[in-house]
Design a protein around this motif. Structure first.
Motif, PDB file in Angstrom:
ATOM      1  N   ALA A 337      -6.286  16.125   7.948  1.00 32.35           N
ATOM      2  CA  ALA A 337      -6.067  14.759   8.411  1.00 32.35           C
ATOM      3  C   ALA A 337      -5.550  13.957   7.221  1.00 32.35           C
ATOM      4  O   ALA A 337      -6.269  13.750   6.247  1.00 32.35           O
ATOM      5  CB  ALA A 337      -7.357  14.151   8.938  1.00 32.35           C
ATOM      6  N   LEU A 338      -4.299  13.537   7.291  1.00 34.23           N
ATOM      7  CA  LEU A 338      -3.668  12.824   6.182  1.00 34.23           C
ATOM      8  C   LEU A 338      -3.354  11.391   6.606  1.00 34.23           C
ATOM      9  O   LEU A 338      -2.641  11.161   7.584  1.00 34.23           O
ATOM     10  CB  LEU A 338      -2.377  13.538   5.767  1.00 34.23           C
ATOM     11  N   LEU A 339      -3.881  10.442   5.857  1.00 38.60           N
ATOM     12  CA  LEU A 339      -3.628   9.025   6.103  1.00 38.60           C
ATOM     13  C   LEU A 339      -2.711   8.495   4.995  1.00 38.60           C
ATOM     14  O   LEU A 339      -3.060   8.533   3.811  1.00 38.60           O
ATOM     15  CB  LEU A 339      -4.943   8.238   6.116  1.00 38.60           C
ATOM     16  N   LEU A 340      -1.538   8.022   5.387  1.00 36.37           N
ATOM     17  CA  LEU A 340      -0.550   7.453   4.460  1.00 36.37           C
ATOM     18  C   LEU A 340      -0.477   5.955   4.741  1.00 36.37           C
ATOM     19  O   LEU A 340       0.019   5.542   5.789  1.00 36.37           O
ATOM     20  CB  LEU A 340       0.817   8.112   4.664  1.00 36.37           C
ATOM     21  N   TRP A 341      -0.946   5.140   3.811  1.00 38.68           N
ATOM     22  CA  TRP A 341      -1.079   3.722   4.116  1.00 38.68           C
ATOM     23  C   TRP A 341      -0.482   2.846   3.015  1.00 38.68           C
ATOM     24  O   TRP A 341      -0.308   3.260   1.875  1.00 38.68           O
ATOM     25  CB  TRP A 341      -2.545   3.361   4.337  1.00 38.68           C
ATOM     26  N   ARG A 342      -0.158   1.619   3.425  1.00 34.46           N
ATOM     27  CA  ARG A 342       0.301   0.575   2.516  1.00 34.46           C
ATOM     28  C   ARG A 342      -0.464  -0.710   2.822  1.00 34.46           C
ATOM     29  O   ARG A 342      -0.983  -0.890   3.932  1.00 34.46           O
ATOM     30  CB  ARG A 342       1.799   0.329   2.672  1.00 34.46           C
ATOM     31  N   ALA A 343      -0.511  -1.609   1.856  1.00 32.57           N
ATOM     32  CA  ALA A 343      -1.229  -2.865   2.064  1.00 32.57           C
ATOM     33  C   ALA A 343      -0.633  -3.666   3.211  1.00 32.57           C
ATOM     34  O   ALA A 343      -1.346  -4.388   3.926  1.00 32.57           O
ATOM     35  CB  ALA A 343      -1.208  -3.692   0.769  1.00 32.57           C
ATOM     36  N   GLU A 344       0.685  -3.507   3.427  1.00 29.87           N
ATOM     37  CA  GLU A 344       1.351  -4.237   4.510  1.00 29.87           C
ATOM     38  C   GLU A 344       0.823  -3.825   5.886  1.00 29.87           C
ATOM     39  O   GLU A 344       0.964  -4.585   6.859  1.00 29.87           O
ATOM     40  CB  GLU A 344       2.860  -3.990   4.456  1.00 29.87           C
ATOM     41  N   ASP A 345       0.221  -2.650   5.998  1.00 34.29           N
ATOM     42  CA  ASP A 345      -0.312  -2.197   7.286  1.00 34.29           C
ATOM     43  C   ASP A 345      -1.399  -3.136   7.803  1.00 34.29           C
ATOM     44  O   ASP A 345      -1.569  -3.306   9.011  1.00 34.29           O
ATOM     45  CB  ASP A 345      -0.901  -0.785   7.153  1.00 34.29           C
TER      46      ASP A 345
END
Length: 546
Positions: A337-345
């Motif tokens: 399970a890979l979560l790719l996130w940015r603060a803009e999310d």
């Protein structure tokens, strides 16, 4: 004193003789026995953990049919097919997908005892004549599958789902079994209230999936996020799901991955029903190795060999995250399970959470309800509101005491109802409370993404469970950043505390010098333990019934 043992033997014998199951899984036996004693139950088991068995086994021991309320026709069809492959387990469906003749034949099979299970959607039960037909069958059990869908996080939801408690009353109130793969404490409370469960047995089991490796990466830009996704797809050749936040993102990323040679297709709620069903079937059959989808894709995916799930943005809550990653590795083999996130999310999720109903519409509807019991059709005619909008506003007015059922299919204002203007203001305040809770869940999701120690401990703590040692199957554990937690702190885990401004809350977890508390009115908060001690921010309550 012999009854519990006798009941356990009956249940185990039925599981063995009717289904061929030599042993039951953890979390199954208790709720099976509860419904046989006519007690309601709320069961939280992971995807692939055997939730369907919890209603199927007792159904073989009950005199009347079992009604299974489920949100998706595709999910129903899979369960019906599985039951009909077993001798004596005939299941039928009454839905918009059947002709009137097929629906009549299904009900007749139930009346004759030729069928044991009736699968149906909330929208069917909203029809007075259909509810009367199902009540006449004298059902012995109602199973509500995917029960987290009933949770009232926000007023914008399928109105007939929010009225399920009324419909079950209209069926004569047989025992109710609510089933879901994911439900945090507030969601469990919401399910209990919405379905009007009576002193339910609550079972939460198996939420820690040791075969599922949890990994999170902060992405400085979109190019980095794309490259990390491509690296995952090249490393893991098995089928997988990429979750994205919007329909447009699903279409664009699906096309980009397909052009890059990954055989991807898009799926979202705005597509034609026929196309959605085809892509659903193709994914289950292995014809589509990569599905790029919004959260609309998930329920009813009975595919045990999904090897990975990737999120291309921060999910709105740990509830959604746990539900979606739970679709990987159902066969017990390793999965990622890979979560790719940015603060803009986070800003995007805030946008989704915003919005409120019109105060005038609420006030006018509350005034109409004071004129006497009216059906939903009459309310639509009097107010000019559409079916969906009416259901949303009625749900809010019920929550603030301005609307109550007057029979199975009519509503009115109770004698103690607030005046329309006050009712509208109270309903808007309830919307704000729900939105504050939702914002706090997004905050908890971001805290999970930023966490530098065991992610498994954090995820289970959110759901009110305690994992005393590091999970051993997350990126932080693999990097040696995890630490053992004994749950020690100024207050016991799961105890009730009070904050001067935020009110009552429940202690969920401790991590180093931080503690997480779930407050009734403002949601999840992470506090500094030294500050709590030094300033006396929290106090214990004795004899508080939660």
């Amino acid at each position: 004193m012999m009854l519990p043992l006798f009941l356990s033997r009956r249940v185990r014998r039925a599981a063995r003789t009717q289904f061929g199951w030599r042993r039951l899984r953890p979390g199954q036996l208790g709720p099976m026995k509860a419904v046989l004693r006519r007690r309601d139950a709320l069961v939280v088991l992971p995807t692939g953990g055997g939730k369907s068995a919890v209603y199927q086994v007792p159904a073989t021991l009950l005199p009347g049919p079992t009604v299974v309320i489920s949100p998706l026709l595709a999910l129903q069809q899979d369960q019906i097919a599985a039951l009909n492959n077993r001798p004596g387990m005939h299941a039928v469906r009454v839905s918009s997908a059947e002709t009137p003749g097929q629906r009549a034949a299904a009900l007749e099979a139930l009346r004759r005892g030729e069928a044991r299970f009736l699968f149906i959607t909330p929208e069917q039960l909203a029809q007075p004549e259909r509810l009367a037909e199902v009540r006449a069958l004298k059902p012995s059990l109602v199973a509500v599958d995917e029960a987290h869908c009933i949770s009232s996080w926000g007023y914008d939801f399928r109105p007939d789902y929010l009225a399920l408690g009324h419909f079950i009353d209209g069926l004569g109130r047989p025992p109710v079994l609510a089933l879901t793969a994911t439900a945090s404490p507030p969601v469990r409370d919401d399910i209990t209230a919405r379905l009007r469960l009576r002193d339910p047995l609550v079972v939460v089991s198996g939420l820690d999936r040791s075969n599922l490796f949890l990994e999170v990466a902060h992405c400085p830009d979109e190019d980095y996020r794309w490259r990390r996704l491509v690296a995952l797809l090249r490393a893991d050749t098995g089928p997988g799901i990429v979750y994205v936040p919007t329909r447009r993102a699903a279409e664009e990323l699906g096309e980009r991955l397909s052009a890059a040679g990954f055989g991807a297709q898009a799926y979202h709620g705005g597509m034609a029903a026929g196309m959605r069903e085809k892509r659903h079937r193709d994914f289950l059959a292995g014809k589509v190795p990569v599905m790029v989808a919004t959260s609309a894709f998930g329920m009813g995916i009975d595919k045990p060999d999904i090897r990975w799930v990737a999120h291309m943005a921060l999910p709105d809550s740990p509830d959604s995250y746990q539900q979606e990653i739970g679709r990987a590795g159902r066969d017990g083999d390793p999965a990622r399970a890979l979560l790719l996130w940015r603060a803009e999310d986070v800003a995007l999720q805030r946008f989704f959470t915003g919005g409120a109903p019109d105060e005038k519409e609420l006030r006018d509807l509350a005034a109409v309800l004071r004129t006497g019991p009216l059906s939903r059709t009459a309310l639509r005619d009097r107010t000019g509101l559409g079916t969906r909008r009416l259901g949303q506003l009625l749900g809010l007015l019920e929550e603030v005491g301005a609307a109550v059922p007057a029979g199975p299919h009519k509503l009115t204002a109770p004698p103690y109802a607030p005046i329309p203007a006050e009712a509208a203001r109270a309903a808007l305040a309830e919307v704000e409370r729900q939105q504050a809770l939702q914002r706090s869940r997004t905050d908890m999701m971001r805290a999970f993404a930023e966490r530098r120690s065991c992610r498994g401990q954090a995820l289970l703590a959110y759901f009110g469970e305690h994992l005393s040692k590091p999970c051993g199957h997350c990126d932080n554990c693999a990097a040696g950043r995890a630490h053992r937690s004994n749950g020690a702190g100024p207050f016991p885990l799961h105890s009730t505390v009070r904050h001067a401004e935020w009110g009552l809350g429940m202690v969920l977890a401790y991590e180093a010098d931080r503690m997480t508390v779930l407050f009734d009115d403002v949601g999840y908060k992470t506090l500094s333990v030294p500050v709590v001690r030094a300033q006396g921010l929290l106090s214990t309550l004795s004899g508080v019934d939660r």
